[in-house]
Design an enzyme around this catalytic site. Structure first.
Site, PDB file in Angstrom:
ATOM      1  CG  ASN A 175      -5.645   1.340  12.049  1.00  0.00           C
ATOM      2  OD1 ASN A 175      -4.454   1.595  12.020  1.00  0.00           O
ATOM      3  ND2 ASN A 175      -6.162   0.720  13.091  1.00  0.00           N
ATOM      4  CB  THR A 176      -8.758   5.712  13.133  1.00  0.00           C
ATOM      5  OG1 THR A 176      -7.409   5.945  12.721  1.00  0.00           O
ATOM      6  CG2 THR A 176      -9.055   6.561  14.356  1.00  0.00           C
ATOM      7  CE  LYS A 231      -3.227   2.702   2.689  1.00  0.00           C
ATOM      8  NZ  LYS A 231      -3.656   3.027   4.051  1.00  0.00           N
ATOM      9  N   GLY A 282     -11.383   7.636   6.342  1.00  0.00           N
ATOM     10  CA  GLY A 282     -12.562   8.463   6.567  1.00  0.00           C
ATOM     11  C   GLY A 282     -13.768   7.748   7.124  1.00  0.00           C
TER      12      GLY A 282
END
Length: 262
Positions: free
Chosen positions: A213-214, A104, A192
């Site tokens: 992820n977050t 990535k 996002g």
């Protein structure tokens, strides 16, 4: 007798996957929590920031002791890289560590928004493809940039839905729709997503997969959110395949209005 439907899979760099949820490994309390959350998500592809998470030094606690490559596709990423040279070096280091050639690519152009440096991303992608990497570039939701990345030979494009870690969901569905219409390679929304409904919307639009992820690691209960994201992705994909009804200004009766019983 009807035949069972074929499994809903997709291919990426020559490998077939069933889970359309790709997850990151940062921001968890420890590697043990990371492992449990990823298991709950059902993800088959797991992305790792090579510059932030140890996957190369066997003398220290290593993420690959918890997430083995025989069960997961490890997707090294170049998070934190701001130059082409840094991104190329990081990808080469990951390949030397034995986690494969699928990468990535991130080349960050602005510290405040973490938006990518698009020209640098395209140049870095071109070089990595020449070196035999299968490149998944993080890019803005710009159809021209995505077309350029497809032209240089990327395995997929990864347009952002909103700034990294913002949780804002899709900010411009029209741009994403244009990208989906124009691409002949997989479109994976990256960055996002904030909650399961965001993931469902991404998949309802027809995206190949979604990366986050977050949204999971930063939730009050990461394992529960991981399960929610799994279900959101699955629901959105099923809705896309089913085909939604058209939107209408006026009501349509659920039952026929003709031949009513007096």
């Amino acid at each position: 007798m009807s035949q069972p439907s074929a499994p809903d899979t997709y291919s990426l760099a020559g490998k077939t996957y069933r889970s359309r949820l790709i997850v990151g490994t940062g921001k968890y309390a420890d590697f043990s929590e990371t492992k449990r959350a990823i298991e709950a998500s059902g993800a088959e592809i797991v992305t790792v920031a090579v510059r932030r998470v140890n996957i190369t030094d066997p003398g220290r606690e290593n993420l690959l002791d918890y997430l083995t490559p025989d069960r997961y596709t490890i997707l090294p990423n170049t998070a934190g890289c701001t130059t082409i040279e840094d991104a190329l070096r990081t990808c080469r280091l990951a390949r030397e560590a034995g986690v494969g050639k699928l990468v990535k690519l991130e080349v960050i152009g602005d510290d405040a928004t973490l938006f990518p440096d698009v020209p640098a991303t395209i140049d870095a992608a071109r070089q990595l493809v020449k070196e035999g990497f299968d490149v998944l570039p993080y890019v803005t939701d710009d159809v021209v940039a995505c077309l350029r990345l497809e032209d240089v030979g990327c395995a997929a494009v990864m347009p952002l839905a909103a700034p990294i870690g913002s949780g804002l969901g899709i900010r411009n569905r029209y741009n994403l729709r244009i990208i989906l219409e124009r691409m002949s390679i997989p479109v994976i929304v990256d960055a996002g997503v904030g909650t399961a409904s965001d993931a469902a919307v991404v998949m309802e639009m027809g995206c190949t997969a979604v990366l986050m992820n977050t949204a999971i690691a930063g939730a009050n209960e990461p394992l529960r959110m991981a399960r929610a994201m799994k279900l959101g992705v699955e629901a959105g994909r099923e809705a896309y395949l089913a085909g939604r009804i058209p939107k209408k200004l006026y009501a349509t009766a659920s039952s026929p209005l003709s031949d009513l019983i007096d």
